[in-house]
Design an enzyme around this catalytic site. Structure first.
Site, PDB file in Angstrom:
ATOM      1  N   ILE A 135      12.436 -10.914  -4.596  1.00 14.99           N
ATOM      2  CA  ILE A 135      11.385 -10.385  -5.374  1.00 14.99           C
ATOM      3  C   ILE A 135      10.129  -9.778  -4.684  1.00 14.99           C
ATOM      4  O   ILE A 135       9.055 -10.724  -4.445  1.00 14.99           O
ATOM      5  CB  ILE A 135      11.086 -11.222  -6.649  1.00 14.99           C
ATOM      6  CG1 ILE A 135      12.302 -11.407  -7.506  1.00 14.99           C
ATOM      7  CG2 ILE A 135       9.862 -10.293  -7.543  1.00 14.99           C
ATOM      8  CD1 ILE A 135      11.919 -12.530  -8.338  1.00 14.99           C
ATOM      9  N   HIS A 138       5.939  -9.201  -5.606  1.00 18.79           N
ATOM     10  CA  HIS A 138       5.307 -10.235  -5.921  1.00 18.79           C
ATOM     11  C   HIS A 138       5.422 -11.202  -5.083  1.00 18.79           C
ATOM     12  O   HIS A 138       6.382 -11.927  -5.080  1.00 18.79           O
ATOM     13  CB  HIS A 138       5.540 -10.712  -7.433  1.00 18.79           C
ATOM     14  CG  HIS A 138       4.458 -11.768  -8.220  1.00 18.79           C
ATOM     15  ND1 HIS A 138       4.105 -11.564  -9.445  1.00 18.79           N
ATOM     16  CD2 HIS A 138       3.898 -12.485  -7.583  1.00 18.79           C
ATOM     17  CE1 HIS A 138       3.164 -12.309  -9.708  1.00 18.79           C
ATOM     18  NE2 HIS A 138       2.931 -13.127  -8.441  1.00 18.79           N
ATOM     19  N   LEU A 139       4.547 -11.436  -4.237  1.00 23.73           N
ATOM     20  CA  LEU A 139       4.736 -12.262  -2.995  1.00 23.73           C
ATOM     21  C   LEU A 139       4.686 -13.939  -3.605  1.00 23.73           C
ATOM     22  O   LEU A 139       4.314 -14.311  -4.638  1.00 23.73           O
ATOM     23  CB  LEU A 139       3.521 -12.176  -2.201  1.00 23.73           C
ATOM     24  CG  LEU A 139       2.187 -12.893  -2.179  1.00 23.73           C
ATOM     25  CD1 LEU A 139       2.130 -14.291  -1.865  1.00 23.73           C
ATOM     26  CD2 LEU A 139       1.172 -12.165  -1.630  1.00 23.73           C
ATOM     27  N   HIS A 140       5.481 -14.888  -2.912  1.00 25.76           N
ATOM     28  CA  HIS A 140       5.711 -16.258  -3.029  1.00 25.76           C
ATOM     29  C   HIS A 140       5.878 -17.140  -1.657  1.00 25.76           C
ATOM     30  O   HIS A 140       6.636 -16.597  -0.991  1.00 25.76           O
ATOM     31  CB  HIS A 140       6.799 -16.154  -4.137  1.00 25.76           C
ATOM     32  CG  HIS A 140       8.092 -15.445  -3.840  1.00 25.76           C
ATOM     33  ND1 HIS A 140       8.158 -14.230  -4.147  1.00 25.76           N
ATOM     34  CD2 HIS A 140       9.146 -15.816  -3.400  1.00 25.76           C
ATOM     35  CE1 HIS A 140       9.310 -13.763  -3.841  1.00 25.76           C
ATOM     36  NE2 HIS A 140       9.941 -14.872  -3.081  1.00 25.76           N
ATOM     37  N   GLN A 141       5.370 -18.092  -1.883  1.00 27.24           N
ATOM     38  CA  GLN A 141       5.334 -18.977  -0.849  1.00 27.24           C
ATOM     39  C   GLN A 141       6.498 -20.096  -0.888  1.00 27.24           C
ATOM     40  O   GLN A 141       6.490 -20.550  -1.988  1.00 27.24           O
ATOM     41  CB  GLN A 141       4.049 -19.708  -0.412  1.00 27.24           C
ATOM     42  CG  GLN A 141       4.373 -20.884   0.548  1.00 27.24           C
ATOM     43  CD  GLN A 141       3.649 -20.682   1.810  1.00 27.24           C
ATOM     44  OE1 GLN A 141       4.206 -19.644   2.628  1.00 27.24           O
ATOM     45  NE2 GLN A 141       2.558 -21.256   2.120  1.00 27.24           N
TER      46      GLN A 141
END
Ligand SMILES: [Zn+2]
Length: 181
Positions: A135, A138-141
């Site tokens: 995705i 929408h950035l995500h760590q």
């Protein structure tokens, strides 16, 4: 064992039963593109914070970011730290978001060590589809706990051997282990 409400709307969560099996339907759902957003309007990382924690598999909420279990985990306990804001590029995070992403990543490590005895971690971001982001908008760590051999999630649920625990049970354990600020 059932913890909290039944997150029936969440693909890949699974239903608790007495069997333990090497079965990973969550990966198939991912491969088939289930829940993949066609635009910002149906971005799961924008929708999750509006759900009750049990349903959205949210482990902790901060001011600018939240931590949630990955529906398509690479390993048991795979957490994602996401800003609430729909933003794709890490360089676009403001200072408060940047700081809290870092703090939540640290707390995720602490919680996973405490709950699961994790021996190592893979931590990082895939920015852009070309880099492997599922995705990308929408950035995500990612915070992925690792164990020697990765065959045994936790001493505290020693009877679960190979298979990842059901996500809702994992969530409950991590909520309990999440450090106080
Ligand atoms: Zn979003």
């Amino acid at each position: 064992m059932t913890v909290g409400v039944e997150p029936e709307e969440q693909a890949g969560v699974g239903d608790a039963d007495s069997f333990q099996r090497l079965w990973t339907p969550h990966r198939m759902a991912y491969i088939k593109g289930e829940n993949k957003p066609s635009g910002a309007a149906d971005c799961p990382f924008c929708e999750i914070p509006a759900l009750p924690d049990e349903e959205g598999l949210v482990v902790a909420r901060g001011t600018a970011v939240f931590a949630v279990l990955n529906l398509y985990p690479y390993n048991s306990g795979h957490l994602l730290v996401c800003p609430y804001r729909h933003v794709a590029d890490y360089a676009e995070l403001d200072e408060a978001e940047t700081v809290e992403v870092a703090q939540f990543t640290q707390r995720a490590l602490t919680a996973l060590r405490k709950a699961s005895g994790a021996q190592g971690f893979n931590v990082g971001m895939n920015l852009g589809s070309v880099a492997g982001a599922g995705i990308a908008a929408h950035l995500h760590q990612h915070v992925v706990p690792r164990w020697g051999g990765d065959t045994n999630f936790m001493p505290v649920v020693g009877h679960t051997k190979v298979l990842p625990q059901l996500l809702r049970d994992t969530r409950a354990l991590l909520v309990e282990a999440w450090p106080e600020v």
